[in-house]
Design a protein around this motif. Structure first.
Motif, mmCIF file in Angstrom:
data_model
loop_
_atom_site.group_PDB
_atom_site.id
_atom_site.type_symbol
_atom_site.label_atom_id
_atom_site.label_comp_id
_atom_site.label_asym_id
_atom_site.label_seq_id
_atom_site.Cartn_x
_atom_site.Cartn_y
_atom_site.Cartn_z
ATOM 1 N N ALA A 148 0.807 -1.227 0.000
ATOM 2 C CA ALA A 148 0.000 0.000 0.000
ATOM 3 C C ALA A 148 0.845 1.285 0.000
ATOM 4 C CB ALA A 148 -0.968 -0.015 1.176
ATOM 5 N N LYS A 205 0.833 3.954 -3.140
ATOM 6 C CA LYS A 205 0.367 5.333 -2.915
ATOM 7 C C LYS A 205 1.409 6.329 -3.408
ATOM 8 C CE LYS A 205 -2.689 4.589 1.045
ATOM 9 N NZ LYS A 205 -2.880 4.810 2.500
ATOM 10 N N GLU A 218 -2.676 2.918 -6.653
ATOM 11 C CA GLU A 218 -3.470 2.066 -5.756
ATOM 12 C C GLU A 218 -4.434 1.170 -6.530
ATOM 13 O OE1 GLU A 218 -3.221 6.098 -3.536
ATOM 14 O OE2 GLU A 218 -3.102 5.331 -5.588
ATOM 15 N N ARG A 259 -6.806 -2.234 -6.057
ATOM 16 C CA ARG A 259 -8.251 -2.001 -6.076
ATOM 17 C C ARG A 259 -8.930 -2.816 -7.173
ATOM 18 N NH1 ARG A 259 -8.214 3.318 -4.650
ATOM 19 N NH2 ARG A 259 -7.817 3.969 -6.779
ATOM 20 N N ILE A 299 -6.854 1.632 0.478
ATOM 21 C CA ILE A 299 -7.116 1.187 -0.901
ATOM 22 C C ILE A 299 -8.598 1.359 -1.232
ATOM 23 C CG2 ILE A 299 -6.977 -0.756 -2.509
ATOM 24 C CD1 ILE A 299 -4.274 0.335 -1.566
#
Length: 677
Positions: free
Chosen positions: A154, A158, A163, A167, A197
């Protein structure tokens, strides 16, 4: 107007919860609705409906109708339905005034709304606190690894503003019912939210897809629901689509699902599959989507015990060594019928133990959090008798030859074990062949105890399945299922009744072939501390062995259970009478002895004759007549009369003749039944 009420024993309903995907209450509710009765209640343990006085004619007819319905749906429980199902009729309460009902409903809605608002005070964060950390769970290394990857990925994603890579990824979760699927979905949702997320709301939603070719209309409805999902985590059970994963219809669904990725999180759920089958499913999905798989295998006994230990500790109870032994016996009992649901069953067992202890403390007005074996009286169905296994074998009526053969087999194994440097231990697996009721199950249970007492088996427990229990419902599901069943029975006896149901249907490779291959491998790999007993009719067992030659060398011991003689059947009946709390008149015993001595050979030597089970049913039918008569005669001991036996034996004869009617023959024996008492 009459009210028709059906009540179920809660433990029985729990045991049925996963059998066919439908609860007994739902079955009965649908049936009563079809009778033009208006449902008033459709709860977990009770169904109530209102209708005309003559919907069934009588309360007895009502009960018979419900029991017949449930026998069709749950044939294995036919003998105990009268104990776990209560049916009664009552006068329906008078209808209240409509205005009063409206006001009452308004008040109820107000109260419900207030309660919801109160609950809303518990934020999503509070709900998260109730969820265990993934590292605190037992036997879920795949899920732990998945969550750790999310936590590690994560921040990097980012930083690169990518992301979407997480997702728009699908998760494929492989786990059997009761092994923590719902908990896993909640944990995955929490991890995705905590990592930033997603911002998924509410509880995960679980949807089961029908087969896309089996029911295209329902498939279209369900997939339409998924394509419009947003802001939630959706657990999608695709078990019914496993054999259609490469079809055009399923592929079109996956292509269309691409448009919903990122709006909602999707976890595709399948049962526990072997590595090859799971890879095949992942490959089919990966043609269209990016997929990460998580496998949660069935938990071992040690893992289940650790789960129970944590649950006891959570509620401040502590079992002693004896109570843990009872827990393991109960777990064996729960597994032995082929219906076991992992942590769900462990939670049920531990909760029942804590409830028994709490009730005992409440009655005795004491505070004691230690659970002892003595606190759990009657908790397990089969308790080990104080007699040795050899003594138990000697007590069995009509088993002299079988006992001699078993002692010979065990002596050979015992001798080879003691001289392991010189001799290889012979195969221990056996075939028990014979008609129903000849004692195969009883003897198999004692064999486990005997081998434990001789130091040949480490546990000597008893696990009972039928052949069909070893076959999965999907490609790749069978092998893990067989391995789990065998793993549970290591150190013990695995009794496979109706073993001939493992026979291949002859149409190419089938689930039965896969089951036999997996079973033979387990029998060979664990031959020193594991006994498999194949049981059933001799002809069918011979056919099974002929079709699968691997059984011939691995299951060399054939123990034949002949039908009982007239004299043995009479001795079994007399033993039932002597052990019962009822007194049996001399004339009644004479009538019973005459009955068995006149039993036609074509009956007691017939292939479908139930032997000891027939005797037990006849004795139970006899004392039931006595108890019914006693209830109308007042106080005093219940005495079984000659008339009670004659009535019961007459009814038993009618039942035998009914079974023979298909062949156009009837059997005349025994006594004519007198007028019903």
């Amino acid at each position: 107007m009459k009210q028709y009420i059906v009540e179920f024993a809660s433990d029985w309903v729990l045991s049925k919860k996963q059998d066919e995907g439908i609860l007994p209450g739902e079955i009965v509710a649908a049936y009563l609705s079809g009778k033009d009765l208006k449902l008033e209640e459709n709860g977990f343990t009770e169904v109530a409906a209102v209708g005309g006085e003559d919907a069934f004619g009588s309360e007895e007819a009502f009960k018979n109708s419900i029991i017949s319905l449930l026998k069709e749906k749950f044939p294995k429980d036919a003998d105990r339905l009268n104990e776990v199902v209560e049916c009664r009729t009552e006068e329906a309460p008078k209808e209240e005034k409509k205005e009063e009902k409206k006001e009452e409903k308004k008040e109820e809605k107000k109260e419900e709304k207030a309660e919801e608002e109160k609950k809303a005070g518990k934020t999503e964060e509070a709900k998260k606190d109730d969820l265990p950390d993934v590292h605190d769970l037992v036997g879920v290394s795949g899920l732990i690894s998945f969550c750790e990857n999310i936590r590690a990925l994560a921040p990097v994603l980012k930083e690169h503003k990518s992301e979407y890579l997480l997702r728009e990824q699908i998760c494929l979760l492989s786990a059997d019912p009761g092994e923590g699927v719902s908990t896993a979905l909640k944990i995955i949702q929490k991890e995705l939210n905590d990592a930033g997320i997603f911002n998924l709301k509410g509880e995960p939603k679980e949807i089961k897809l029908p087969g896309c070719r089996e029911d295209p209309e329902a498939f279209a409805d369900k997939t339409g629901e998924l394509l419009n999902a947003a802001g939630k985590l959706i657990g999608v059970d695709i078990s019914n689509c496993l054999e259609e994963a490469a079809s055009v219809e399923f592929r079109d669904f996956l292509v269309n699902l691409n448009h919903s990725l990122g709006k909602a999180a999707f976890v595709f759920c399948v049962p526990c599959l072997d590595g090859e089958a799971l890879s095949a499913v992942q490959s089919a999905l990966s043609d269209v989507l990016r997929v990460e798989s998580i496998a949660i295998p069935s938990h071992s006994t040690e893992e289940l015990k650790e789960m129970a230990s944590r649950r006891f500790k959570k509620y401040a109870f502590e079992p002693d060594e004896g109570a843990w032994a009872v827990f393991e016996e109960k777990l064996t009992e729960e597994k032995a019928d082929g219906r076991f649901y992992g942590f769900r069953t462990v939670a049920k067992v531990t909760d029942e133990m804590m409830l028994k202890k709490a009730l005992l403390c409440a009655r005795e007005k004491r505070d004691d959090s230690f659970i002892h074996a003595g606190d759990l009286s009657g908790f397990v169905r089969f308790t080990d008798s104080k007699k040795s296994a050899e003594e138990e074998l000697k007590d069995l009526v009509g088993m002299d030859k079988i006992r001699e053969q078993l002692v010979e087999i065990v002596s050979q194994i015992e001798y080879a074990s003691a001289h392991s440097g010189e001799l290889e231990r012979p195969a221990m697996h056996m075939r028990f062949v014979g008609a129903p009721g000849t004692g195969k199950t009883t003897v198999a249970r004692i064999v486990g105890k005997l081998l434990r007492e001789k130091g040949i088996l480490s546990k000597g427990a008893f696990f009972e399945y039928v052949g069909g229990d070893f076959m999965g419902k999907y490609v790749g599901h069978t092998s893990p299922k067989v391995k789990r069943i065998c793993r549970d029975a290591y150190g013990s006896v695995l009794f496979i009744d109706e073993a001939y149901t493992l026979l291949s249907n002859g149409y190419g490779r089938s689930y039965s072939d896969e089951a036999v291959e997996a079973l033979l491998a387990q029998m060979e790999n664990n031959r020193k501390d594991f006994v498999v007993i194949l049981a059933g009719y001799e002809k069918e067992i011979d056919e099974l062995v002929a079709q699968n030659p691997g059984f011939e060398s691995r299951v060399p011991h054939v123990v034949k259970f002949p039908n009982y003689s007239r004299e043995t059947l009479w001795e079994i009946f007399r033993n039932f009478a002597e052990r019962s709390p009822f007194e049996m008149e001399g004339e009644a015993l004479e009538a019973a002895e005459k009955y068995f001595k006149e039993l036609p050979k074509e009956i007691y030597q017939g292939e479908t004759f139930a032997n000891a089970r027939f005797v037990r049913n006849l004795f139970e039918r006899t004392w039931r007549k006595s108890v019914r008569r006693f209830a109308g005669e007042g106080e005093g001991p219940v005495i079984i009369s000659k008339e009670d036996f004659l009535t019961a034996s007459g009814a038993e004869k009618e039942e035998l003749n009914r079974k023979k009617a298909a062949s156009g023959r009837t059997v005349s024996f025994g006594f004519a039944a007198p007028a019903a008492l």
